[in-house]
Design an enzyme around this catalytic site. Structure first.
Site, PDB file in Angstrom:
ATOM      1  N   ASN A 121      23.593 -14.659 -38.819  1.00 52.36           N
ATOM      2  CA  ASN A 121      24.020 -13.980 -37.606  1.00 52.36           C
ATOM      3  C   ASN A 121      23.495 -14.715 -36.372  1.00 52.36           C
ATOM      4  O   ASN A 121      22.295 -14.931 -36.240  1.00 52.36           O
ATOM      5  CB  ASN A 121      23.499 -12.541 -37.652  1.00 52.36           C
ATOM      6  CG  ASN A 121      23.718 -11.802 -36.363  1.00 52.36           C
ATOM      7  OD1 ASN A 121      24.670 -12.068 -35.649  1.00 52.36           O
ATOM      8  ND2 ASN A 121      22.835 -10.868 -36.062  1.00 52.36           N
ATOM      9  N   LEU A 122      24.389 -15.086 -35.441  1.00 49.93           N
ATOM     10  CA  LEU A 122      23.964 -15.788 -34.228  1.00 49.93           C
ATOM     11  C   LEU A 122      23.742 -14.868 -33.035  1.00 49.93           C
ATOM     12  O   LEU A 122      23.371 -15.303 -31.951  1.00 49.93           O
ATOM     13  CB  LEU A 122      24.965 -16.888 -33.854  1.00 49.93           C
ATOM     14  CG  LEU A 122      26.460 -16.575 -33.695  1.00 49.93           C
ATOM     15  CD1 LEU A 122      26.772 -15.613 -32.596  1.00 49.93           C
ATOM     16  CD2 LEU A 122      27.225 -17.871 -33.497  1.00 49.93           C
ATOM     17  N   ILE A 123      23.953 -13.563 -33.228  1.00 52.03           N
ATOM     18  CA  ILE A 123      23.870 -12.631 -32.109  1.00 52.03           C
ATOM     19  C   ILE A 123      22.455 -12.564 -31.551  1.00 52.03           C
ATOM     20  O   ILE A 123      22.248 -12.497 -30.329  1.00 52.03           O
ATOM     21  CB  ILE A 123      24.368 -11.241 -32.539  1.00 52.03           C
ATOM     22  CG1 ILE A 123      25.869 -11.301 -32.889  1.00 52.03           C
ATOM     23  CG2 ILE A 123      24.109 -10.201 -31.464  1.00 52.03           C
ATOM     24  CD1 ILE A 123      26.406 -10.050 -33.540  1.00 52.03           C
ATOM     25  N   GLU A 124      21.456 -12.592 -32.427  1.00 54.20           N
ATOM     26  CA  GLU A 124      20.067 -12.535 -31.975  1.00 54.20           C
ATOM     27  C   GLU A 124      19.728 -13.744 -31.111  1.00 54.20           C
ATOM     28  O   GLU A 124      19.056 -13.620 -30.076  1.00 54.20           O
ATOM     29  CB  GLU A 124      19.131 -12.448 -33.181  1.00 54.20           C
ATOM     30  CG  GLU A 124      17.695 -12.160 -32.830  1.00 54.20           C
ATOM     31  CD  GLU A 124      16.836 -11.856 -34.049  1.00 54.20           C
ATOM     32  OE1 GLU A 124      15.663 -11.511 -33.861  1.00 54.20           O
ATOM     33  OE2 GLU A 124      17.344 -11.979 -35.179  1.00 54.20           O
ATOM     34  N   PRO A 130      12.846 -20.761 -42.341  1.00 55.30           N
ATOM     35  CA  PRO A 130      13.635 -20.381 -43.521  1.00 55.30           C
ATOM     36  C   PRO A 130      13.999 -18.895 -43.526  1.00 55.30           C
ATOM     37  O   PRO A 130      13.282 -18.051 -42.982  1.00 55.30           O
ATOM     38  CB  PRO A 130      12.703 -20.708 -44.698  1.00 55.30           C
ATOM     39  CG  PRO A 130      11.685 -21.667 -44.134  1.00 55.30           C
ATOM     40  CD  PRO A 130      11.513 -21.242 -42.706  1.00 55.30           C
ATOM     41  N   ARG A 131      15.118 -18.600 -44.160  1.00 51.39           N
ATOM     42  CA  ARG A 131      15.590 -17.219 -44.276  1.00 51.39           C
ATOM     43  C   ARG A 131      14.679 -16.389 -45.166  1.00 51.39           C
ATOM     44  O   ARG A 131      14.410 -15.220 -44.895  1.00 51.39           O
ATOM     45  CB  ARG A 131      17.022 -17.228 -44.835  1.00 51.39           C
ATOM     46  CG  ARG A 131      17.552 -15.859 -45.296  1.00 51.39           C
ATOM     47  CD  ARG A 131      17.765 -14.923 -44.132  1.00 51.39           C
ATOM     48  NE  ARG A 131      18.315 -13.649 -44.573  1.00 51.39           N
ATOM     49  CZ  ARG A 131      17.590 -12.630 -45.032  1.00 51.39           C
ATOM     50  NH1 ARG A 131      16.266 -12.741 -45.129  1.00 51.39           N
ATOM     51  NH2 ARG A 131      18.168 -11.497 -45.392  1.00 51.39           N
ATOM     52  N   GLU A 145       9.457 -12.621 -36.173  1.00 49.14           N
ATOM     53  CA  GLU A 145       9.166 -13.369 -34.953  1.00 49.14           C
ATOM     54  C   GLU A 145      10.345 -14.224 -34.497  1.00 49.14           C
ATOM     55  O   GLU A 145      10.157 -15.175 -33.748  1.00 49.14           O
ATOM     56  CB  GLU A 145       7.925 -14.250 -35.140  1.00 49.14           C
ATOM     57  CG  GLU A 145       6.621 -13.482 -35.161  1.00 49.14           C
ATOM     58  CD  GLU A 145       5.397 -14.371 -35.006  1.00 49.14           C
ATOM     59  OE1 GLU A 145       4.430 -13.925 -34.360  1.00 49.14           O
ATOM     60  OE2 GLU A 145       5.404 -15.507 -35.527  1.00 49.14           O
ATOM     61  N   GLU A 188      19.937  -5.977 -42.221  1.00 50.51           N
ATOM     62  CA  GLU A 188      20.506  -4.628 -42.151  1.00 50.51           C
ATOM     63  C   GLU A 188      19.506  -3.635 -41.542  1.00 50.51           C
ATOM     64  O   GLU A 188      19.900  -2.709 -40.818  1.00 50.51           O
ATOM     65  CB  GLU A 188      20.923  -4.159 -43.542  1.00 50.51           C
ATOM     66  CG  GLU A 188      22.091  -4.919 -44.140  1.00 50.51           C
ATOM     67  CD  GLU A 188      21.697  -6.243 -44.796  1.00 50.51           C
ATOM     68  OE1 GLU A 188      22.587  -6.932 -45.313  1.00 50.51           O
ATOM     69  OE2 GLU A 188      20.490  -6.589 -44.787  1.00 50.51           O
TER      70      GLU A 188
END
Length: 423
Positions: free
Chosen positions: A337-340, A266-267, A313, A64
């Protein structure tokens, strides 16, 4: 149940849970020290002086906050005199938010959603407008903001079918909170319909801010330079969640050599050591990103797995990867999210569970920037095939960047909408 009774039950539960909440924060602070910083702010006690009239943006966590960066840039471009208050709930969000601050801006923890804490927060900061990112609707906060005459906007708003069902089960609490929002700026028309179903009166479709996040070209170039040092492709599990790493490693060790380099990012940073132990327990050799600076040492180029145990990174990792497996989508967690990844030109393989980013995923698949996989084993098989097919991989990469560019513009639309209703 009436709103008053639901609110009373909610507040009583929060009061009872407050000591356990604070204890949990303190324990998390053993691994992430920022959780022990300014704990009093979680209860609405702030030491720093506060100039009234800032535009307040709440970005709960890292994702966010990154989305908020595009909105902050767009707002500053239209009104350079704006001063911001950024609030967060997680250490990763607060750390990322520090990079957005300029002279005159402020940063704090959002308080626990009890009446006293929220009132102290609003009295101390006296913002001119509140902007909550994506899904953050809090019953007490909405009620106290309305009483204080503070316009509240839900920006980059999204609501999945699962969240809508949960909201309906708590309708006595959540519908009044939703009705008190001044405006919701939804990512998609489907999100807008679900948000209206929760009771928000004014909902506009503005697009997804994450298409407007500026990717650091230096980080992408560094990742590409690292890839050039290797004599093999890189298959990456990106922004992975609990259980996915173990399942991937179980399949990976069965593959015959030579294999691509496996990268796992990892997230959650508190899981870095846990994942390192899993990799070593699988009998695979490991290099950790945190152990080198601008360039991997020679010994890192020959190991089985790289662990991406660094923060902020992701463009570097997407520049490094030949193909990315989308974390959170191989277990019923809704996907990341796959946009990045698309903006960095990295082909993506998504699992069956992408309900948190349903439209973006489907649009990416339709554009040829991503592919859907039945499960993790299928994703590994498709990933290995792409690693060996340079032409298909380059085609997906080009389509990914075109897809990302085609959906930009949400930040400008949201900035115009926010400034039009700011007091």
């Amino acid at each position: 149940m009436s709103e008053a009774l639901a609110r009373l039950a909610y507040q009583a539960a929060l009061w009872l849970l407050t000591p356990f909440y604070l204890l949990r924060l303190w324990r998390r602070g053993a691994k992430e020290a920022l959780y022990r910083h300014a704990v009093g702010e979680r209860l609405g006690f702030y030491k720093s002086a506060a100039e009234p009239g800032r535009l307040w943006i709440h970005a709960v966590s890292l994702g966010e906050t990154r989305a908020a960066s595009a909105l902050v840039d767009a707002l500053r471009a239209r009104d350079p005199a704006l001063k911001f208050l950024l609030t967060h709930s997680t250490a990763t969000g607060r750390e990322a938010g520090q990079a957005l601050l300029r002279e005159g801006d402020a940063q704090a923890w959002l308080p626990y959603d009890t009446p006293g804490a929220v009132r102290r927060f609003l009295r101390h900061w006296r913002p001119r407008q509140g902007v909550l990112m994506e899904t953050e609707v809090w019953p007490t906060l909405q009620r106290e903001a309305e009483k204080a005459g503070l316009p509240m906007v839900l920006a980059n708003a999204r609501l999945s079918e699962k969240s809508l069902r949960q909201g309906r089960r708590l309708a006595a609490l959540m519908r009044p909170a939703a009705r008190r929002m001044t405006l919701a700026l939804a990512q998609t028309e489907a999100d807008a319909e679900r948000i209206r179903a929760m009771g928000m009166a004014r909902v506009e479709v503005a697009g997804n801010l994450k298409y407007d996040i500026a990717m650091d070209p230096a980080l992408i170039a560094r990742g590409q330079a690292w890839a050039a040092l290797l004599d093999r492709p890189v298959l990456m599990l990106a922004v992975s969640r609990e259980g996915e790493e173990k399942a991937l490693l179980h399949d990976w060790v069965k593959l015959p050599a030579p294999r691509p380099l496996l990268a796992i990012v990892p997230r959650h940073p508190q899981r870095f050591d846990e994942i390192a132990a899993l990799i070593q327990a699988a009998g695979l050799t490991l290099a950790r990103r945190s152990q080198w600076g601008d360039e991997p040492p020679p010994e890192a180029l020959t190991v089985d797995v790289w662990l991406g145990d660094s923060m902020r990174e992701m463009p570097l990792y997407y520049g490094l990867a030949s193909v990315a497996l989308l974390g959170g989508s191989f277990a019923p967690l809704g996907g990341q999210n796959l946009i990045e990844a698309a903006a960095c030109g990295c082909p993506v393989l998504a699992g069956p569970h992408t309900f948190n980013f349903a439209e973006a995923t489907e649009l990416a698949i339709a554009a040829g920037a991503a592919r859907r996989c039945a499960d993790l084993s299928d994703a590994v098989a498709q990933g290995l095939a792409l690693c060996g097919d340079t032409v298909s991989r380059q085609t997906m990469a080009a389509r990914a960047q075109a897809f990302s560019r085609a959906h930009q513009g949400a930040a400008a639309r949201m900035a115009v909408a926010l400034l039009s209703i700011i007091p």
